[in-house]
Design an enzyme around this catalytic site. Structure first.
Site, PDB file in Angstrom:
ATOM      1  N   THR A  69       3.663  -1.918  -3.022  1.00  0.00           N
ATOM      2  CA  THR A  69       3.513  -0.811  -3.976  1.00  0.00           C
ATOM      3  C   THR A  69       2.091  -0.273  -3.949  1.00  0.00           C
ATOM      4  O   THR A  69       1.883   0.948  -3.906  1.00  0.00           O
ATOM      5  CB  THR A  69       3.899  -1.265  -5.396  1.00  0.00           C
ATOM      6  OG1 THR A  69       5.295  -1.543  -5.429  1.00  0.00           O
ATOM      7  CG2 THR A  69       3.594  -0.176  -6.419  1.00  0.00           C
ATOM      8  N   ASN A 141      16.000  -0.097   1.375  1.00  0.00           N
ATOM      9  CA  ASN A 141      16.102  -1.339   0.628  1.00  0.00           C
ATOM     10  C   ASN A 141      17.434  -1.504  -0.091  1.00  0.00           C
ATOM     11  O   ASN A 141      17.845  -2.625  -0.396  1.00  0.00           O
ATOM     12  CB  ASN A 141      14.962  -1.446  -0.391  1.00  0.00           C
ATOM     13  CG  ASN A 141      15.000  -0.344  -1.439  1.00  0.00           C
ATOM     14  OD1 ASN A 141      15.078   0.833  -1.098  1.00  0.00           O
ATOM     15  ND2 ASN A 141      14.929  -0.696  -2.702  1.00  0.00           N
ATOM     16  N   SER A 186       5.119  -6.095   3.164  1.00  0.00           N
ATOM     17  CA  SER A 186       5.042  -7.014   2.029  1.00  0.00           C
ATOM     18  C   SER A 186       5.375  -8.426   2.477  1.00  0.00           C
ATOM     19  O   SER A 186       6.294  -8.626   3.283  1.00  0.00           O
ATOM     20  CB  SER A 186       6.020  -6.578   0.935  1.00  0.00           C
ATOM     21  OG  SER A 186       6.022  -7.483  -0.149  1.00  0.00           O
ATOM     22  N   THR A 224     -11.147  -9.072  -5.026  1.00  0.00           N
ATOM     23  CA  THR A 224     -11.275 -10.363  -4.362  1.00  0.00           C
ATOM     24  C   THR A 224      -9.924 -10.804  -3.802  1.00  0.00           C
ATOM     25  O   THR A 224      -8.931 -10.847  -4.529  1.00  0.00           O
ATOM     26  CB  THR A 224     -11.781 -11.427  -5.350  1.00  0.00           C
ATOM     27  OG1 THR A 224     -13.047 -11.010  -5.867  1.00  0.00           O
ATOM     28  CG2 THR A 224     -11.931 -12.778  -4.664  1.00  0.00           C
ATOM     29  N   CYS A 306      13.691  -3.338  -8.571  1.00  0.00           N
ATOM     30  CA  CYS A 306      12.676  -2.566  -9.275  1.00  0.00           C
ATOM     31  C   CYS A 306      13.286  -1.607 -10.290  1.00  0.00           C
ATOM     32  O   CYS A 306      12.606  -1.141 -11.204  1.00  0.00           O
ATOM     33  CB  CYS A 306      11.816  -1.784  -8.278  1.00  0.00           C
ATOM     34  SG  CYS A 306      12.746  -0.639  -7.256  1.00  0.00           S
TER      35      CYS A 306
END
Length: 362
Positions: A69, A141, A186, A224, A306
């Protein structure tokens, strides 16, 4: 529990877990720190980056992100000019381009046919000089159809536009066409951990930042990185390509076993141009909510994860011409590496029997 929702997420590979454990347990350094433990963590990140990048055949850069995303948002918001995309794209694309419209950016959303595939002539008419970005999903998907990505990328380049491929469902399973300029992937769709994805960017392509605050990661992405998540992603990517032929044979065997037991059900989307680990089917009059309630120990889907809480029927199924009612009689069954033929056959038998029971009760 029989797990048949591989499009929502895949089980974590044991090899990916093992790669993550040292970084979760006792190797806690920040990979952006210059001291020795930090450099060791950075080395682990770079090994993972090379494994993820192997699918792209050399060249370009891979930037790790929090997931696909973020990668898709970055690719869309980091470029400029009019956008052309498809009606069956993931919400991460469609909602982002809708936000771009609100900011004054022009967007064209192309329809698809009853097979779920874009009409290339319609695409050619829409992708004109001045277009900035064309975005399309490799493997859908929800219904598993495979779009003509190479042809769409060629149309984009002929118009001077960049091409973005959402390869989340296809990465490691379907070859990613070489003309792409930006590719989102992903980890948790290839038996890796949740919470990490990546954006591959062709050499020479520049993106405006999506996040500000340090630019620690490749291509200036701020934040990070987690060495554990990177290591898990890298291990999953290596395993995915080592087992590609075996996984493909497993999926084909599962597909045959499932489809031969589904007489009277309708397949949503193209029969030929599709990934066979995705089986999206419907049956007239089916009460999907009741079916899922009756089979609580079988995990399958009534649509994308989703959008599961939206209350709306699938935008993908409506885009291929199904009525709202027909869309609501559809289920998605997904399987892969860790699915056994026997458990799939048993689950399909129970799904069919429960659906038959609804007709008898009616």
């Amino acid at each position: 529990m029989t797990y048949l929702d591989y499009q929502a997420t895949t089980p974590l590979a044991p090899e990916a877990l093992e790669a993550m454990l040292p970084w979760l347990r006792d190797q806690h350094a920040n990979p952006h720190s210059p001291h020795a433990p930090g450099r060791k963590a950075k080395a682990a990140v770079e090994v993972a980056r090379a494994a993820v990048a192997a699918a792209f055949g050399g060249g370009g850069q891979v930037a790790f992100t929090s997931g696909a995303t973020e990668a898709l948002n970055w690719a869309i918001q980091g470029t400029s000019g009019p956008i052309v995309t498809l009606a069956t794209e993931h919400a991460a694309v469609l909602d982002t381009v809708a936000a771009m419209v609100a900011q004054g950016r022009s967007v064209t959303v192309l329809p698809v046919g009853a097979d779920g595939l874009v009409d290339l002539e319609a695409a050619r008419a829409a992708i004109v000089p001045g277009t900035g970005l064309v975005a399309a999903m490799l493997v859908n998907n929800e219904i598993g159809v495979i779009q003509p990505i190479a042809a769409l990328a060629e149309l984009a380049h002929a118009a001077g536009a960049l091409f973005l491929c959402d390869a989340v469902q296809g990465y490691g399973r379907v070859s990613i066409p070489s003309p792409c300029d930006l590719v989102a992937v992903s980890a948790h769709k290839i038996y890796g951990p949740k919470g990490i994805g990546a954006l591959w960017v062709r050499d020479g392509v520049r993106l405006a930042p999506l996040l500000y605050g340090g630019g620690q990661e490749a291509l200036g992405r701020s934040g990070t990185l987690s060495p554990a998540l990177c290591a898990g992603f890298g291990a999953a990517a290596r395993l995915m390509f080592e087992m590609r032929d075996t996984d493909a044979a497993t999926v084909e065997a599962l597909w045959r076993s499932a489809t031969e037991r589904l007489s009277g059900w309708h397949l949503n989307g193209a029969l030929d141009r599709r990934y066979h680990g995705n089986l999206n089917i419907r049956r007239d009059g089916l009460d999907v909510a009741r079916l899922m309630s009756d089979l609580r120990d079988v995990a399958f889907s009534a649509g994308s994860a989703c959008a599961s809480g939206s209350g709306r029927s699938s935008h993908v199924l409506r885009a291929i011409g199904l009525s709202d009612g027909a869309a609501r009689t559809s289920i998605r069954i997904g399987f892969g590496r860790y699915t056994r033929v026997s458990e799939l056959v048993d689950a399909i038998g129970r799904i069919v029997a429960a659906a038959d029971g609804q007709r008898i009760a009616a």
